[in-house]
Design an enzyme around this catalytic site. Structure first.
Site, PDB file in Angstrom:
ATOM      1  CD  GLU A  41      -3.056  -0.372   0.033  1.00 31.10           C
ATOM      2  OE1 GLU A  41      -3.190   0.005  -1.145  1.00 31.10           O
ATOM      3  OE2 GLU A  41      -3.517  -1.426   0.463  1.00 31.10           O
ATOM      4  CG  HIS A  42      -0.163   4.865   0.594  1.00 31.05           C
ATOM      5  ND1 HIS A  42      -0.615   6.050   0.052  1.00 31.05           N
ATOM      6  CD2 HIS A  42      -1.180   4.385   1.361  1.00 31.05           C
ATOM      7  CE1 HIS A  42      -1.852   6.288   0.492  1.00 31.05           C
ATOM      8  NE2 HIS A  42      -2.214   5.294   1.275  1.00 31.05           N
ATOM      9  CB  SER A 134     -12.143   6.062  -9.304  1.00 31.44           C
ATOM     10  OG  SER A 134     -10.937   5.625  -8.703  1.00 31.44           O
ATOM     11  CG  ASP A 178      -6.121   1.643  -7.474  1.00 35.35           C
ATOM     12  OD1 ASP A 178      -5.544   0.722  -6.870  1.00 35.35           O
ATOM     13  OD2 ASP A 178      -6.553   2.660  -6.917  1.00 35.35           O
TER      14      ASP A 178
END
Length: 389
Positions: A41-42, A134, A178
């Site tokens: 993550e990140h 998104s 993503d």
């Protein structure tokens, strides 16, 4: 605990919704999945390593071309009717329609001859839940436009253009994870992605076959990565990389972490660096465990990753912390927040026989805290983007 509905039913709903809104039938229906990031993550905007997989829950876009260049977009989940955008309308500030509009603008900016389109959206991916709704919308839109206008895009090009849409036209400085997950994942696998080189490896991962279940706990705290908090973390990481004289934090070896931390006078920078470097190491260790056929042993790495995101990167929230603590307290093998943070979902690895008890334990903890009941779904790695009808 909920799962998805049959794909053909949602594809049919997308066709029917398109006809009801626009008065004629679509040229087709395209789908792209939400994603769960198992770990990593990140790290993507730090040129690092990630390990997402596609959810079986997807966003479906029914579409047809228009000769006038106009984009008309409608969502079954959003009140307010049809959003109409002229070719030169800026995407930012147009609400949910900024995402498909941003894709159109990114395609045109890249030199692709893209006309207008009518779009109707049906989505199974909850918005604001940290499951990349998104990117699913962007990639499904891009697939539709690719086929409607014969662009011949590869999946890699699709992901890059969709990231450009989100970065430049929506205003979220996200990395590439993503969109790549939505475009490129395959069923039954996690995607080991090097976000600098864009090399991909599909690593087999089937929780059910191993007697496990992967739960996604949607805290129902919606996050908004466009609010500036995400951009602040990214800017901090970039500043730390410059201070260390490296292109990106991916270039700080895990074995040299202590030296790197000692070279940074600022405590906030040290915490950002520590998270990114240790998280890249956790991705590598997770892949090694999956390759060795030891998925149960991944649990402690998930929990360690959550502690790092909570304490060093400071992107968790009380509801995510409660979900992770309650799941582990009820017998989970490990748990962590997934997604950008500030709300959204947690991912929980459990033995099959413990799944119901853990889900009930999390629900009870939320009730005791006076919070809304979280949504819990079982996640199995599903297919990436595809034509659905």
């Amino acid at each position: 605990m909920s799962g998805g509905v049959p794909e053909r039913d949602t594809a049919r709903a997308a066709c029917d919704g398109f006809r009801a809104v626009f008065g004629y039938g679509p040229a087709g229906v395209w789908a792209a999945p939400g994603r769960v990031n198992l770990i990593g993550e990140h790290t993507d905007y730090n040129d690092g390593f990630v390990l997402p997989f596609a959810l079986r829950q997807s966003t479906f876009v029914a579409a047809a071309p228009r000769a006038d260049g106009l984009l008309r977009a409608h969502s079954a989940a959003v009140p307010g009717g049809v959003a109409e955008l002229a070719p030169d309308t800026p995407a930012a500030g147009t609400g949910w329609a900024a995402y498909p509009a941003g894709v159109v603008r990114a395609l045109r900016a890249a030199g692709h001859r893209v006309g207008g389109a009518d779009l109707h959206v049906e989505s199974e991916v909850p918005a604001g839940a940290g499951l990349s709704s998104s990117a699913a919308l962007e990639v499904a839109t891009a697939l539709a436009l690719d086929e409607l206008y014969g662009l011949g895009l590869s999946r890699e090009e699709t992901a890059l253009l969709c990231r450009r849409a989100e970065n430049e036209h929506v205003g979220v400085p996200c990395g590439i994870m993503d969109q790549t997950a939505a475009a490129c994942c395959t069923a039954g696998h996690v995607l080991h992605l090097d976000t600098r080189e864009l090399t991909r490896r599909h690593v087999p991962f089937g929780p059910a076959a191993a007697g496990l279940r992967l739960l996604v706990v949607d805290t129902r705290v919606e996050h908004d990565l466009a609010d500036g908090s995400y951009a602040k973390r990214r800017a901090g990481c970039e500043a730390a990389a410059r201070a260390l004289g490296v292109r990106a934090l991916r270039d700080v070896p895990y074995a040299s972490l202590d030296d790197a931390l000692g070279a940074l006078p600022d405590g906030a920078a040290r915490r950002l660096v520590r998270h990114v470097v240790t998280e890249n190491d956790r991705v590598a260790r997770t892949v090694a465990l999956l390759d060795a056929g030891r998925p149960r042993a991944v649990g402690p790495l998930l929990t360690a990753g959550h502690a790092s995101l909570r304490d060093d990167f400071a992107v968790s929230c009380p509801e995510l912390d409660l979900a992770v603590a309650a799941a582990n307290g009820a017998g989970a093998l490990g748990a962590r927040m997934t997604g950008g943070g500030f709300g959204g979902s947690a991912v929980v690895l459990v033995a099959e026989e413990d799944a119901e008890r853990v889900a009930k334990g999390v629900a009870a903890a939320f009730a005791a805290a006076g919070l809304r009941r979280p949504r819990v779904l079982t996640a199995e790695p599903g297919p990436g983007a595809r034509r659905a009808a």
